[in-house]
Design an enzyme around this catalytic site. Sequence first.
Site, PDB file in Angstrom:
ATOM      1  N   PHE A 155       3.424   7.988   1.551  1.00  0.00           N
ATOM      2  CA  PHE A 155       3.259   9.034   2.274  1.00  0.00           C
ATOM      3  C   PHE A 155       4.532   9.611   3.146  1.00  0.00           C
ATOM      4  O   PHE A 155       4.780  10.739   3.090  1.00  0.00           O
ATOM      5  CB  PHE A 155       2.086   9.462   3.240  1.00  0.00           C
ATOM      6  CG  PHE A 155       2.204   8.755   4.668  1.00  0.00           C
ATOM      7  CD1 PHE A 155       2.892   9.640   5.445  1.00  0.00           C
ATOM      8  CD2 PHE A 155       1.874   7.546   4.997  1.00  0.00           C
ATOM      9  CE1 PHE A 155       3.129   9.220   6.996  1.00  0.00           C
ATOM     10  CE2 PHE A 155       2.410   6.834   6.114  1.00  0.00           C
ATOM     11  CZ  PHE A 155       2.876   7.739   7.151  1.00  0.00           C
ATOM     12  N   LYS A 179       2.498   8.399  -9.308  1.00  0.00           N
ATOM     13  CA  LYS A 179       1.372   8.449  -8.440  1.00  0.00           C
ATOM     14  C   LYS A 179       1.527   8.427  -7.227  1.00  0.00           C
ATOM     15  O   LYS A 179       1.917   7.332  -6.369  1.00  0.00           O
ATOM     16  CB  LYS A 179       0.253   7.147  -8.960  1.00  0.00           C
ATOM     17  CG  LYS A 179      -1.201   7.190  -8.587  1.00  0.00           C
ATOM     18  CD  LYS A 179      -1.460   7.903  -7.192  1.00  0.00           C
ATOM     19  CE  LYS A 179      -1.433   6.884  -6.148  1.00  0.00           C
ATOM     20  NZ  LYS A 179      -1.645   7.278  -4.931  1.00  0.00           N
ATOM     21  N   GLU A 182      -1.475  10.347  -1.844  1.00  0.00           N
ATOM     22  CA  GLU A 182      -2.556  11.262  -1.788  1.00  0.00           C
ATOM     23  C   GLU A 182      -2.710  12.119  -0.661  1.00  0.00           C
ATOM     24  O   GLU A 182      -3.237  13.280  -0.584  1.00  0.00           O
ATOM     25  CB  GLU A 182      -4.162  10.818  -2.244  1.00  0.00           C
ATOM     26  CG  GLU A 182      -4.734   9.955  -1.244  1.00  0.00           C
ATOM     27  CD  GLU A 182      -4.113   8.330  -1.364  1.00  0.00           C
ATOM     28  OE1 GLU A 182      -2.919   8.210  -1.568  1.00  0.00           O
ATOM     29  OE2 GLU A 182      -4.941   7.499  -1.070  1.00  0.00           O
ATOM     30  N   ARG A 183      -1.850  11.721   0.358  1.00  0.00           N
ATOM     31  CA  ARG A 183      -1.881  12.522   1.536  1.00  0.00           C
ATOM     32  C   ARG A 183      -0.847  13.533   1.769  1.00  0.00           C
ATOM     33  O   ARG A 183      -1.095  14.538   2.485  1.00  0.00           O
ATOM     34  CB  ARG A 183      -1.594  11.474   2.639  1.00  0.00           C
ATOM     35  CG  ARG A 183      -2.588  10.521   3.084  1.00  0.00           C
ATOM     36  CD  ARG A 183      -2.430   9.532   4.089  1.00  0.00           C
ATOM     37  NE  ARG A 183      -2.127   8.320   3.861  1.00  0.00           N
ATOM     38  CZ  ARG A 183      -1.748   7.309   4.739  1.00  0.00           C
ATOM     39  NH1 ARG A 183      -1.995   7.341   5.883  1.00  0.00           N
ATOM     40  NH2 ARG A 183      -1.354   6.241   4.178  1.00  0.00           N
ATOM     41  N   SER A 232       3.050  -0.329   1.934  1.00  0.00           N
ATOM     42  CA  SER A 232       2.746  -1.038   3.007  1.00  0.00           C
ATOM     43  C   SER A 232       2.829  -2.501   2.457  1.00  0.00           C
ATOM     44  O   SER A 232       2.353  -2.799   1.154  1.00  0.00           O
ATOM     45  CB  SER A 232       1.547  -0.889   3.558  1.00  0.00           C
ATOM     46  OG  SER A 232       0.386  -0.974   2.819  1.00  0.00           O
ATOM     47  N   CYS A 287      10.360   3.628   6.948  1.00  0.00           N
ATOM     48  CA  CYS A 287      10.291   2.164   6.712  1.00  0.00           C
ATOM     49  C   CYS A 287      11.838   1.559   7.166  1.00  0.00           C
ATOM     50  O   CYS A 287      11.894   0.363   7.259  1.00  0.00           O
ATOM     51  CB  CYS A 287      10.314   1.962   5.094  1.00  0.00           C
ATOM     52  SG  CYS A 287      11.725   2.493   4.367  1.00  0.00           S
ATOM     53  N   GLU A 388       3.549  -4.022  12.024  1.00  0.00           N
ATOM     54  CA  GLU A 388       4.431  -2.747  11.727  1.00  0.00           C
ATOM     55  C   GLU A 388       3.346  -1.568  12.415  1.00  0.00           C
ATOM     56  O   GLU A 388       2.113  -1.635  11.867  1.00  0.00           O
ATOM     57  CB  GLU A 388       4.441  -2.713  10.346  1.00  0.00           C
ATOM     58  CG  GLU A 388       5.310  -1.170  10.189  1.00  0.00           C
ATOM     59  CD  GLU A 388       5.451  -1.067   8.643  1.00  0.00           C
ATOM     60  OE1 GLU A 388       4.382  -1.316   7.844  1.00  0.00           O
ATOM     61  OE2 GLU A 388       6.532  -0.511   8.232  1.00  0.00           O
TER      62      GLU A 388
HETATM   63  P1  NAD Z   1       0.172   2.422   1.417  1.00  0.00           P
HETATM   64  O1  NAD Z   1       0.401   1.134   1.071  1.00  0.00           O
HETATM   65  O2  NAD Z   1      -0.981   2.772   2.224  1.00  0.00           O
HETATM   66  O3  NAD Z   1       0.064   3.489   0.203  1.00  0.00           O
HETATM   67  C1  NAD Z   1       1.008   3.421  -0.665  1.00  0.00           C
HETATM   68  C2  NAD Z   1       0.701   3.893  -2.133  1.00  0.00           C
HETATM   69  O4  NAD Z   1      -0.350   2.969  -2.405  1.00  0.00           O
HETATM   70  C3  NAD Z   1      -0.094   5.111  -1.907  1.00  0.00           C
HETATM   71  O5  NAD Z   1       0.359   5.764  -3.190  1.00  0.00           O
HETATM   72  C4  NAD Z   1      -1.502   4.859  -1.876  1.00  0.00           C
HETATM   73  O6  NAD Z   1      -2.343   5.621  -2.866  1.00  0.00           O
HETATM   74  C5  NAD Z   1      -1.591   3.339  -2.640  1.00  0.00           C
HETATM   75  N1  NAD Z   1      -2.658   2.662  -2.189  1.00  0.00           N
HETATM   76  C6  NAD Z   1      -2.919   2.665  -0.887  1.00  0.00           C
HETATM   77  N2  NAD Z   1      -4.138   1.584  -0.838  1.00  0.00           N
HETATM   78  C7  NAD Z   1      -4.219   0.883  -2.024  1.00  0.00           C
HETATM   79  C8  NAD Z   1      -5.145   0.039  -2.480  1.00  0.00           C
HETATM   80  N3  NAD Z   1      -5.928  -0.674  -1.724  1.00  0.00           N
HETATM   81  N4  NAD Z   1      -5.144  -0.206  -3.757  1.00  0.00           N
HETATM   82  C9  NAD Z   1      -4.218   0.184  -4.424  1.00  0.00           C
HETATM   83  N5  NAD Z   1      -3.338   1.468  -4.232  1.00  0.00           N
HETATM   84  C10 NAD Z   1      -3.346   1.830  -2.955  1.00  0.00           C
HETATM   85  O7  NAD Z   1       1.400   3.166   2.487  1.00  0.00           O
HETATM   86  P2  NAD Z   1       1.546   4.409   3.379  1.00  0.00           P
HETATM   87  O8  NAD Z   1       0.743   4.438   4.392  1.00  0.00           O
HETATM   88  O9  NAD Z   1       1.450   5.582   2.254  1.00  0.00           O
HETATM   89  O10 NAD Z   1       3.362   4.433   3.443  1.00  0.00           O
HETATM   90  C11 NAD Z   1       3.695   3.759   4.560  1.00  0.00           C
HETATM   91  C12 NAD Z   1       4.081   2.256   4.366  1.00  0.00           C
HETATM   92  O11 NAD Z   1       5.033   2.331   3.314  1.00  0.00           O
HETATM   93  C13 NAD Z   1       4.645   1.567   5.514  1.00  0.00           C
HETATM   94  O12 NAD Z   1       4.450   0.355   5.582  1.00  0.00           O
HETATM   95  C14 NAD Z   1       6.214   1.630   5.180  1.00  0.00           C
HETATM   96  O13 NAD Z   1       7.000   0.559   5.934  1.00  0.00           O
HETATM   97  C15 NAD Z   1       6.075   1.396   3.900  1.00  0.00           C
HETATM   98  N6  NAD Z   1       7.146   2.008   3.132  1.00  0.00           N
HETATM   99  C16 NAD Z   1       8.360   1.076   2.679  1.00  0.00           C
HETATM  100  C17 NAD Z   1       9.578   1.552   2.271  1.00  0.00           C
HETATM  101  C18 NAD Z   1      10.420   0.329   1.929  1.00  0.00           C
HETATM  102  O14 NAD Z   1      11.684   0.992   1.209  1.00  0.00           O
HETATM  103  N7  NAD Z   1      10.321  -1.024   1.843  1.00  0.00           N
HETATM  104  C19 NAD Z   1       9.761   2.833   2.110  1.00  0.00           C
HETATM  105  C20 NAD Z   1       8.725   3.837   2.601  1.00  0.00           C
HETATM  106  C21 NAD Z   1       7.692   3.142   3.168  1.00  0.00           C
END
Ligand code: NAD
Length: 504
Positions: A155, A179, A182-183, A232, A287, A388
């Site tokens: 998101f 994909k 969704e937020r 994450s 991130c 984090e």
């Molecule tokens: P998230 O992991 O909750 O979601 C990321 C994606 O995974 C979304 O599209 C979501 O729909 C999907 N998802 C969520 N739960 C899932 C599950 N149980 N099974 C399958 N798919 C699932 O992350 P977020 O809250 O949207 O974003 C924040 C996180 O992303 C933070 O941890 C941040 O550090 C990380 N991030 C990392 C980078 C990097 O370059 N390393 C860059 C941006 C964000």
Amino acid sequence: MSTTAELRTITHWIAGTPFAEASGRHGDVYNPATGQVAARVALAAPEDVDRAVAAARDAFPAWSRTSLGKRSEVFYAFRELLKRHADEFSSLISAEHGKPVSDAGGEIARGLEIVELACSLPLMLKGEFSEHVSRNIDVYSMHQPLGVCAGITPFNFPAMVPLWMFPIALACGNTFVLKPSERDPSASLLLARLLQEAGLPDGVFNVVHGDKVAVDALLDHRGIAAVSFVGSTPIAKYIYGRAAAAGKRVQALGGAKNHLVAMPDADLGAVADALTSAALGSTGQRCMSISVALAVGEMGDRLVPALRERMAKLKIGPASDPQAEVGPLVSKDAKARVESLIGRGVQEGAQLVLDGRGVSVPGHEQGFFVGPTLFDHVAAEMEIYRQEIFGPVLVVLRVGSLDEALDIMERNPYGNGCSIFTADGAAARHFERHASAGMVGVNVPIPVPVGSYSFGGWKDSLFGDQHIYGPEGFRFYTRSKVVTSRWHEVDRVGVNLRFPGGNS
Ligand code: NAD
């Protein structure tokens, strides 16, 4: 408040057209500044994912055969359209993510770097040629596309992170299914429309919205060749394992706990400004946010009051207020989680210098706001250091030396970015060589590499071999082939069962 019937529905985008879901499932999209539901988003069922993958597979033969010159023309046109629509992106992103409009504008600025790299695809896709490696034999290599690639994105950068992926994937001749989170799903549809306007054939780029159901359908789908994920760490690990088990190429970027080492010789004003900006920009939901300051020696006593002074002055408010610097968090759950971690830090004995819990923004009392928060005398065993937090919370650890700081970083499971502020070149060089992270800043707090380099962390911040965008992005989205060829004259060498050597 709007009723469900009045709410705008955000649809998928398949084969060049908006597509309403087959599943009938929807998710709520919030305005984080008001806490109200602003739209609903289709949540894909496996059949919707099948449809998107089928569109991408159908489009692959023609797109992969499109000349490099014609492909790069699409990216030149897309670049102009992105620039022209930058304000529209900023308002869409701010409305669903909550970050200030000026901050949202940065997403397109950084995303443009990757589109510009895609424009230079003829250069990036060059192979190698070795003439006459053996008598009359030439050897050359080429980089060919993989097929349909999927991107699953977080998101916090709803436009920039997809832009890290699909321009390079498409430049290499692949087709794509995105994909998004969704937020805050709306930016992905504007990207799709602009790609179409830039001349990208229908079906080459598709969007399916959804949750775990859609993600699992992509991970298991036999028609998908590669998966890029950013999100994450627990989900990154899951994606890496499941997609690799299904035989796909995977790069899965995870979470972060980024450290900034403040040396005693650093300029106090510069380091306090840098830390405040890097910790609180986007309300700490980047991130590459700096969430840990490692204050070396006597720097701690000077740094903490300077940070407090700067952080306390920042204006908290909605994106609609042009003066606001710290926006809301993305969701009610995120606010509850961050506030509970602040409480945990107090229980664990850290010194709470500035408390952002319980802030109320007039007119936006239901918004998901948490104010700037500063902890001092934090220990490496505490949860506020280990987890984090992904909110506007900066923790300060006091250390005796640079090597002690490096040792703490080494033991932290994350390794995305890190930074040192110092006036000493030898200290900076020691830090560069020994920091256990994929991206290092020297007097630069958020060392996001420019588009011509690749972005990626170490340890639990990245699962997979290749970093994203830049040269490694081109390697990730292609497979190489090496041709050994004899064309000058076909020599009759006779039957010979010996292993062929290289110097005959
Ligand atoms: P998230 O992991 O909750 O979601 C990321 C994606 O995974 C979304 O599209 C979501 O729909 C999907 N998802 C969520 N739960 C899932 C599950 N149980 N099974 C399958 N798919 C699932 O992350 P977020 O809250 O949207 O974003 C924040 C996180 O992303 C933070 O941890 C941040 O550090 C990380 N991030 C990392 C980078 C990097 O370059 N390393 C860059 C941006 C964000």
